[in-house]
Scaffold this motif. Structure first.
Motif, PDB file in Angstrom:
ATOM      1  N   LEU A   1     -10.945   0.421  -4.753  1.00 50.59           N
ATOM      2  CA  LEU A   1     -11.865   1.061  -3.991  1.00 50.59           C
ATOM      3  C   LEU A   1     -12.089   0.055  -3.107  1.00 50.59           C
ATOM      4  O   LEU A   1     -13.048  -0.825  -3.682  1.00 50.59           O
ATOM      5  CB  LEU A   1     -13.008   1.888  -4.810  1.00 50.59           C
ATOM      6  N   ILE A   2     -12.890   0.380  -1.668  1.00 52.90           N
ATOM      7  CA  ILE A   2     -13.162   0.105  -0.733  1.00 52.90           C
ATOM      8  C   ILE A   2     -14.405   0.822  -0.023  1.00 52.90           C
ATOM      9  O   ILE A   2     -13.880   2.047  -0.327  1.00 52.90           O
ATOM     10  CB  ILE A   2     -12.075  -0.098   0.435  1.00 52.90           C
TER      11      ILE A   2
ATOM     12  N   ILE B   1       0.508  -1.342   0.015  1.00 51.01           N
ATOM     13  CA  ILE B   1       0.339  -0.287   0.115  1.00 51.01           C
ATOM     14  C   ILE B   1       1.254   1.060   0.155  1.00 51.01           C
ATOM     15  O   ILE B   1       1.954   1.329   1.284  1.00 51.01           O
ATOM     16  CB  ILE B   1      -1.170   0.235   1.285  1.00 51.01           C
ATOM     17  N   LYS B   2       0.490   2.474  -1.188  1.00 47.67           N
ATOM     18  CA  LYS B   2       1.829   3.203  -1.645  1.00 47.67           C
ATOM     19  C   LYS B   2       0.499   4.277  -0.630  1.00 47.67           C
ATOM     20  O   LYS B   2       1.133   5.066   0.590  1.00 47.67           O
ATOM     21  CB  LYS B   2       1.729   3.667  -2.685  1.00 47.67           C
ATOM     22  N   GLU B   3      -0.357   4.259  -0.436  1.00 49.76           N
ATOM     23  CA  GLU B   3      -1.235   5.600   0.117  1.00 49.76           C
ATOM     24  C   GLU B   3      -2.379   5.715  -0.130  1.00 49.76           C
ATOM     25  O   GLU B   3      -3.384   3.807  -0.842  1.00 49.76           O
ATOM     26  CB  GLU B   3      -0.960   6.902  -0.738  1.00 49.76           C
ATOM     27  N   VAL B   4      -3.680   5.909   0.178  1.00 49.82           N
ATOM     28  CA  VAL B   4      -4.941   6.101   1.041  1.00 49.82           C
ATOM     29  C   VAL B   4      -5.393   7.442   0.706  1.00 49.82           C
ATOM     30  O   VAL B   4      -5.288   8.275   1.458  1.00 49.82           O
ATOM     31  CB  VAL B   4      -5.918   4.521   1.333  1.00 49.82           C
ATOM     32  N   GLU B   5      -6.666   7.742  -0.399  1.00 50.29           N
ATOM     33  CA  GLU B   5      -7.278   9.008  -0.709  1.00 50.29           C
ATOM     34  C   GLU B   5      -8.806   8.514  -0.044  1.00 50.29           C
ATOM     35  O   GLU B   5      -9.399   7.682  -1.112  1.00 50.29           O
ATOM     36  CB  GLU B   5      -7.539   9.348  -1.765  1.00 50.29           C
ATOM     37  N   HIS B   6      -9.321   9.237   0.173  1.00 48.88           N
ATOM     38  CA  HIS B   6     -11.355   9.919   0.183  1.00 48.88           C
ATOM     39  C   HIS B   6     -11.203   9.711  -1.261  1.00 48.88           C
ATOM     40  O   HIS B   6     -11.002   9.873  -2.162  1.00 48.88           O
ATOM     41  CB  HIS B   6     -11.539  10.513   0.689  1.00 48.88           C
ATOM     42  N   TYR B   7     -12.486   8.914  -1.578  1.00 55.17           N
ATOM     43  CA  TYR B   7     -13.310   9.255  -2.869  1.00 55.17           C
ATOM     44  C   TYR B   7     -14.775   9.899  -2.418  1.00 55.17           C
ATOM     45  O   TYR B   7     -15.193   9.317  -1.639  1.00 55.17           O
ATOM     46  CB  TYR B   7     -12.937   7.415  -3.326  1.00 55.17           C
TER      47      TYR B   7
ATOM     48  N   LEU C   1      -9.501   0.674   7.460  1.00 51.78           N
ATOM     49  CA  LEU C   1      -8.630   1.406   8.489  1.00 51.78           C
ATOM     50  C   LEU C   1      -7.907   1.726   9.375  1.00 51.78           C
ATOM     51  O   LEU C   1      -6.975   2.291  10.006  1.00 51.78           O
ATOM     52  CB  LEU C   1      -9.292   3.450   8.318  1.00 51.78           C
ATOM     53  N   SER C   2      -8.692   0.941  11.064  1.00 51.63           N
ATOM     54  CA  SER C   2      -8.293   0.009  11.534  1.00 51.63           C
ATOM     55  C   SER C   2      -7.687  -0.954  11.172  1.00 51.63           C
ATOM     56  O   SER C   2      -6.522  -1.035  11.875  1.00 51.63           O
ATOM     57  CB  SER C   2      -9.907  -0.756  12.312  1.00 51.63           C
ATOM     58  N   TRP C   3      -7.298  -1.897  10.306  1.00 54.66           N
ATOM     59  CA  TRP C   3      -6.250  -2.873  10.218  1.00 54.66           C
ATOM     60  C   TRP C   3      -5.017  -1.683  10.402  1.00 54.66           C
ATOM     61  O   TRP C   3      -3.533  -2.731   9.838  1.00 54.66           O
ATOM     62  CB  TRP C   3      -6.969  -3.208   9.335  1.00 54.66           C
ATOM     63  N   MET C   4      -5.005  -1.016   9.245  1.00 49.89           N
ATOM     64  CA  MET C   4      -3.891  -0.249   9.371  1.00 49.89           C
ATOM     65  C   MET C   4      -3.274  -0.044   9.989  1.00 49.89           C
ATOM     66  O   MET C   4      -2.065   0.479   9.981  1.00 49.89           O
ATOM     67  CB  MET C   4      -4.442   0.647   8.006  1.00 49.89           C
TER      68      MET C   4
ATOM     69  N   LEU D   1     -12.921   4.519   0.346  1.00 46.78           N
ATOM     70  CA  LEU D   1     -11.381   5.084  -0.392  1.00 46.78           C
ATOM     71  C   LEU D   1     -11.089   4.295  -1.704  1.00 46.78           C
ATOM     72  O   LEU D   1     -11.627   3.106  -1.945  1.00 46.78           O
ATOM     73  CB  LEU D   1     -11.305   4.206   0.990  1.00 46.78           C
ATOM     74  N   TYR D   2     -10.080   5.318  -1.500  1.00 45.71           N
ATOM     75  CA  TYR D   2      -8.890   4.891  -3.138  1.00 45.71           C
ATOM     76  C   TYR D   2      -7.914   3.986  -2.605  1.00 45.71           C
ATOM     77  O   TYR D   2      -7.455   5.258  -2.585  1.00 45.71           O
ATOM     78  CB  TYR D   2      -9.004   5.899  -4.402  1.00 45.71           C
ATOM     79  N   VAL D   3      -7.317   3.338  -2.850  1.00 38.62           N
ATOM     80  CA  VAL D   3      -6.095   2.735  -2.011  1.00 38.62           C
ATOM     81  C   VAL D   3      -5.343   2.442  -3.231  1.00 38.62           C
ATOM     82  O   VAL D   3      -5.413   1.965  -4.469  1.00 38.62           O
ATOM     83  CB  VAL D   3      -6.254   1.125  -1.904  1.00 38.62           C
ATOM     84  N   LYS D   4      -3.981   2.877  -3.440  1.00 37.57           N
ATOM     85  CA  LYS D   4      -3.011   2.888  -4.562  1.00 37.57           C
ATOM     86  C   LYS D   4      -1.769   2.241  -3.920  1.00 37.57           C
ATOM     87  O   LYS D   4      -1.025   2.400  -2.632  1.00 37.57           O
ATOM     88  CB  LYS D   4      -2.276   4.445  -4.408  1.00 37.57           C
TER      89      LYS D   4
END
Length: 254
Positions: A238-239, A214-220, A248-251, A225-228
């Motif tokens: 997309l989550i 996982i590089k980064e996560v953005e709001h979508y 997010l808790s897992w991260m 969530l948009y996971v890059k």
């Protein structure tokens, strides 16, 4: 023993009820709920059962929202198709975490754990989390390698070298950090149940990703969530909003 079933899939709920009554003929199913809202209302207006079977992903959200609205004192057996919520489940009165599709022997084993911890549950006091993990045998360490076949040769791929698993053309594939790709015979559900829930997360029905990828996560849009990843994927990851808090808790739990 009074038991409540919280499950949004009617056939699964019926199958679970039949298995429960086969194992515990004296048990009574005192409640059947299909959503967070229905569960909160039912549990608020009725006495607590002796045991609860609960799906995690319900039609209107994650079951953990129920615990925020209602004080639940009975033990809970979580039944779910996803393995990424095991730690949060253990913090929510969880005594077992059964992955779907479950069998009668899986439910029997869950009842065995309830019976072993019966004295604890009668006291209705939450134990130390580490002690509970020890009693339940602890979370599985996860599979460390996969046997693959490519170019007429068998070889093994270390799980740590895998960026993500995904479904491609109705079959499961591995994508490694070095961008080598391999086909697998197992389904993504089987793989998700075999790897470490701490290391991999099922972001969608098609993708199971390594935390290190996982590089980064953005709001979508629509609270998704948009996971890059560090490696480009064929589709956007997309989550949906129902899984975003769990992701997010897992991260965060590292």
């Amino acid at each position: 023993m009074n038991i409540i079933i919280i499950e949004d899939e009617l056939k699964t709920a019926q199958s679970l009820e039949k298995i429960i009554l086969d194992i515990k003929p004296s048990a009574k199913i005192t409640g059947r709920y299909q959503s967070v809202e229905e569960s909160v209302e039912g549990l608020s207006n009725n006495a607590q059962p002796d045991l609860m079977f609960m799906d995690i992903q319900l039609a209107d959200g994650l079951c953990f929202e129920i615990f925020k609205a209602v004080k639940i004192t009975c033990p809970v057996i979580f039944c779910t198709a996803y393995d990424e919520y095991s730690m949060e489940a253990l913090k929510s009165n969880g005594v077992d975490y059964v992955l779907k599709p479950f069998s009668k022997s899986d439910i029997q084993e869950a009842f065995r754990k309830v019976d072993e911890l019966k004295n604890f549950f009668q006291q209705k006091v939450m134990p130390d989390l580490n002690d509970l993990l020890l009693k339940l045998g602890g979370p599985p360490a996860g599979k460390t390698s996969f046997l693959v076949f490519k170019n007429q040769k068998y070889t093994t791929v270390q799980t740590d070298d895998i960026a993500f698993f995904y479904i491609r053309n109705d079959s499961t594939s591995i994508m490694c950090f070095d961008k080598q790709e391999y086909a697998l015979n197992q389904s993504l559900d089987q793989i998700a149940g075999a790897v470490s829930a701490k290391q991999f997360f099922r972001v969608s029905r098609q993708y199971l990703v390594n935390f290190k990828a996982i590089k980064e996560v953005e709001h979508y849009f629509l609270r998704k969530l948009y996971v890059k990843l560090v490696i480009e994927t064929p589709e956007k990851l997309l989550i949906n909003k129902e899984k975003s808090s769990g992701f997010l808790s897992w991260m965060e739990e590292r």
